[in-house]
Design a protein around this motif. Structure first.
Motif, short mmCIF file in Angstrom:
data_model
loop_
_atom_site.label_atom_id
_atom_site.label_comp_id
_atom_site.label_asym_id
_atom_site.label_seq_id
_atom_site.Cartn_x
_atom_site.Cartn_y
_atom_site.Cartn_z
N THR A 245 -61.97 64.14 86.66
CA THR A 245 -61.75 63.83 88.08
C THR A 245 -62.84 62.95 88.68
O THR A 245 -62.54 62.02 89.43
CB THR A 245 -61.71 65.15 88.89
N SER A 246 -64.10 63.24 88.38
CA SER A 246 -65.18 62.45 88.99
C SER A 246 -65.06 60.98 88.61
O SER A 246 -65.24 60.09 89.44
CB SER A 246 -66.56 62.97 88.58
N GLY A 247 -64.73 60.74 87.32
CA GLY A 247 -64.56 59.35 86.86
C GLY A 247 -63.41 58.68 87.59
O GLY A 247 -63.53 57.55 88.08
N ASP A 248 -62.27 59.40 87.72
CA ASP A 248 -61.11 58.84 88.42
C ASP A 248 -61.47 58.49 89.86
O ASP A 248 -61.14 57.42 90.37
CB ASP A 248 -59.95 59.85 88.46
N ASN A 249 -62.17 59.42 90.52
CA ASN A 249 -62.51 59.20 91.93
C ASN A 249 -63.49 58.05 92.10
O ASN A 249 -63.43 57.32 93.08
CB ASN A 249 -63.08 60.48 92.55
N TRP A 250 -64.40 57.90 91.15
CA TRP A 250 -65.36 56.79 91.25
C TRP A 250 -64.66 55.45 91.07
O TRP A 250 -65.01 54.48 91.73
CB TRP A 250 -66.52 56.97 90.26
N VAL A 251 -63.65 55.41 90.21
CA VAL A 251 -62.88 54.16 90.06
C VAL A 251 -62.15 53.86 91.37
O VAL A 251 -62.19 52.76 91.91
CB VAL A 251 -61.89 54.26 88.89
N LEU A 252 -61.51 54.91 91.92
CA LEU A 252 -60.71 54.75 93.14
C LEU A 252 -61.55 54.28 94.33
O LEU A 252 -61.12 53.44 95.12
CB LEU A 252 -60.07 56.12 93.45
N HIS A 253 -62.75 54.81 94.45
CA HIS A 253 -63.58 54.54 95.64
C HIS A 253 -64.74 53.61 95.33
O HIS A 253 -65.72 53.58 96.07
CB HIS A 253 -64.10 55.86 96.21
N GLN A 254 -64.62 52.85 94.25
CA GLN A 254 -65.76 52.08 93.75
C GLN A 254 -66.41 51.18 94.80
O GLN A 254 -67.63 51.15 94.94
CB GLN A 254 -65.32 51.25 92.55
N GLN A 255 -65.57 50.47 95.57
CA GLN A 255 -66.16 49.52 96.52
C GLN A 255 -66.97 50.24 97.59
O GLN A 255 -68.06 49.80 97.97
CB GLN A 255 -65.08 48.67 97.17
N ARG A 256 -66.45 51.36 98.08
CA ARG A 256 -67.18 52.11 99.11
C ARG A 256 -68.47 52.69 98.52
O ARG A 256 -69.52 52.70 99.17
CB ARG A 256 -66.32 53.22 99.67
N LEU A 257 -68.39 53.16 97.30
CA LEU A 257 -69.58 53.75 96.67
C LEU A 257 -70.63 52.67 96.40
O LEU A 257 -71.83 52.88 96.59
CB LEU A 257 -69.18 54.48 95.39
N ASP A 258 -70.17 51.50 95.98
CA ASP A 258 -71.11 50.38 95.76
C ASP A 258 -71.84 50.03 97.05
O ASP A 258 -73.05 49.80 97.03
CB ASP A 258 -70.36 49.14 95.26
N ARG A 259 -71.09 50.01 98.15
CA ARG A 259 -71.71 49.67 99.45
C ARG A 259 -72.77 50.72 99.81
O ARG A 259 -73.84 50.41 100.30
CB ARG A 259 -70.63 49.61 100.53
N MET A 260 -72.47 51.98 99.51
CA MET A 260 -73.42 53.06 99.82
C MET A 260 -74.70 52.96 99.01
O MET A 260 -75.80 53.27 99.48
CB MET A 260 -72.76 54.41 99.49
N SER B 289 -72.09 67.84 86.09
CA SER B 289 -72.66 67.55 84.78
C SER B 289 -71.76 66.57 84.03
O SER B 289 -70.66 66.23 84.46
CB SER B 289 -72.86 68.84 83.98
N THR B 290 -72.27 66.14 82.91
CA THR B 290 -71.71 65.05 82.13
C THR B 290 -70.19 65.12 81.97
O THR B 290 -69.49 64.14 82.18
CB THR B 290 -72.41 65.08 80.76
N HIS B 291 -69.66 66.32 81.61
CA HIS B 291 -68.24 66.36 81.24
C HIS B 291 -67.32 66.03 82.41
O HIS B 291 -66.22 65.56 82.22
CB HIS B 291 -67.90 67.72 80.64
N GLU B 292 -67.78 66.26 83.65
CA GLU B 292 -66.91 65.98 84.80
C GLU B 292 -66.58 64.50 84.92
O GLU B 292 -65.55 64.14 85.50
CB GLU B 292 -67.58 66.44 86.09
N TRP B 293 -67.48 63.66 84.41
CA TRP B 293 -67.30 62.21 84.58
C TRP B 293 -66.16 61.67 83.71
O TRP B 293 -65.66 60.58 83.97
CB TRP B 293 -68.60 61.47 84.26
N THR B 294 -65.74 62.44 82.72
CA THR B 294 -64.62 61.98 81.91
C THR B 294 -63.29 62.38 82.56
O THR B 294 -62.24 61.97 82.10
CB THR B 294 -64.70 62.56 80.48
#
Ligand SMILES: C[S@@+](CC[C@H](N)C(=O)[O-])C[C@H]1O[C@@H](n2cnc3c(N)ncnc32)[C@H](O)[C@@H]1O
Length: 283
Positions: A14-29, A7-12
């Motif tokens: 760990t989830s937000g940190d992990n998305w920044v870290l893995h952004q290129q792989r996630l974009d490709r997916m 849910s929303t609060h997670e994105w502020t």
């Protein structure tokens, strides 16, 4: 931890940190799915578009290219980490701005946008109907909504495969298909009800299936290790294994590595992805 948690609060955090870290792989997916949503959204020169849950801004930049400098794009996301990345990556001269806010309550200019767009950014609202009703007020009369969202977890191999693979190690997490999270819009009847109640017309919901290139490497062996790292860092498997013992995590790693090894792919592991492409119109 429920499979649909996210849910929303997670994105502020760990989830937000992990998305920044893995952004290129996630974009490709996610690219194929975003492209499909962009195609039906049909942004045109000089239009104003709002990218909801824009993350690191990849689709905001794609929208900005299409609306050109006579148009404008606003990307809204609740995650400060992802908005910072989007701002840092903004190409010179792009007609795009970013706002860190909860889209469900963000102060948005009334009747200002021709298009509301999202690539997997609208399934996290605690109360989706009021959230969509709020966002709709920013859309011009007759303006368009277009987004991609996941179908159910059971239809999406990228989550079904790792979760069923570790079933002998860890009881499957409780499943509430309507809880905020990646699979909250799995049921098309629910999407239609939410959008209709929020004041949209002409709701159309079309299945879109594509192989997801999961992880990346120069060789297949490298790709499998990379996919494993991704599954343990982002998404339902990582959440299910958080806080589990080292022994259990090691056993899960072996099992998921073997399962990924059964899937095709040379430089990525190809896992089936199942999305809805949703369009609607403001009354
Ligand atoms: C699955 S990611 C997708 C990100 C981006 N659209 C992409 O395709 O790369 C979901 C995004 O929605 C954002 N989000 C979740 N709840 C939100 C909310 N209530 N308001 C604004 N953004 C939200 C998250 O911070 C995250 O960036």
């Amino acid at each position: 931890m429920a499979i649909n948690s996210g849910s929303t609060h997670e994105w502020t955090g760990t989830s937000g940190d992990n998305w920044v870290l893995h952004q290129q792989r996630l974009d490709r997916m996610l690219q194929t799915f975003g492209d499909a949503a962009l195609a039906v959204a049909g942004p045109r020169p000089a239009e104003h578009a709002l990218d909801i849950g824009c993350g690191a801004g990849t689709t905001s930049f794609a929208l900005a290219e299409r609306v050109g400098t006579s148009g404008h794009v606003l990307g809204v996301d609740i995650s400060p980490q992802l908005i910072a990345r989007a701002e840092a990556d903004t190409p010179d001269g792009a007609s795009v701005a970013f706002q860190r806010a909860d889209a469900a309550s963000a102060p948005l200019p009334p009747a200002a946008f021709d298009l509301l767009f999202s690539r997997f950014g609208v399934m996290f609202f605690d109360a989706p109907t009021p959230a969509f009703a709020h966002i709709r007020k920013a859309l011009k009369p007759g303006g368009r909504l277009a987004f991609a969202c996941w179908r159910s977890a059971a239809e999406n191999d990228w989550v079904r495969l790792p979760m069923t693979t570790i079933r002998h190690l860890l009881a499957p997490p409780p499943s509430d298909p309507e809880a905020p999270g990646p699979f909250a819009f799995g049921d098309p009847a629910r999407i239609e009800q939410i959008l209709t109640d929020a004041g949209f017309d002409d709701v159309a919901i079309t299945p879109f299936d594509a192989d997801i290139p999961y992880g990346h490497g120069a060789t297949r062996a490298e790709a499998i290790e990379d996919a494993l790292g991704l599954a343990f860092a982002v998404g339902p498997l990582s959440r299910a294994l958080a806080g589990q013992s080292e022994d259990l995590r090691a056993a899960a790693e072996d099992a998921v590595r073997a399962a990924f090894g059964q899937r095709p792919g040379a430089t990525s592991i190809l896992l089936e992805g199942a999305a809805w492409i949703v369009t609607a119109r403001n009354r």
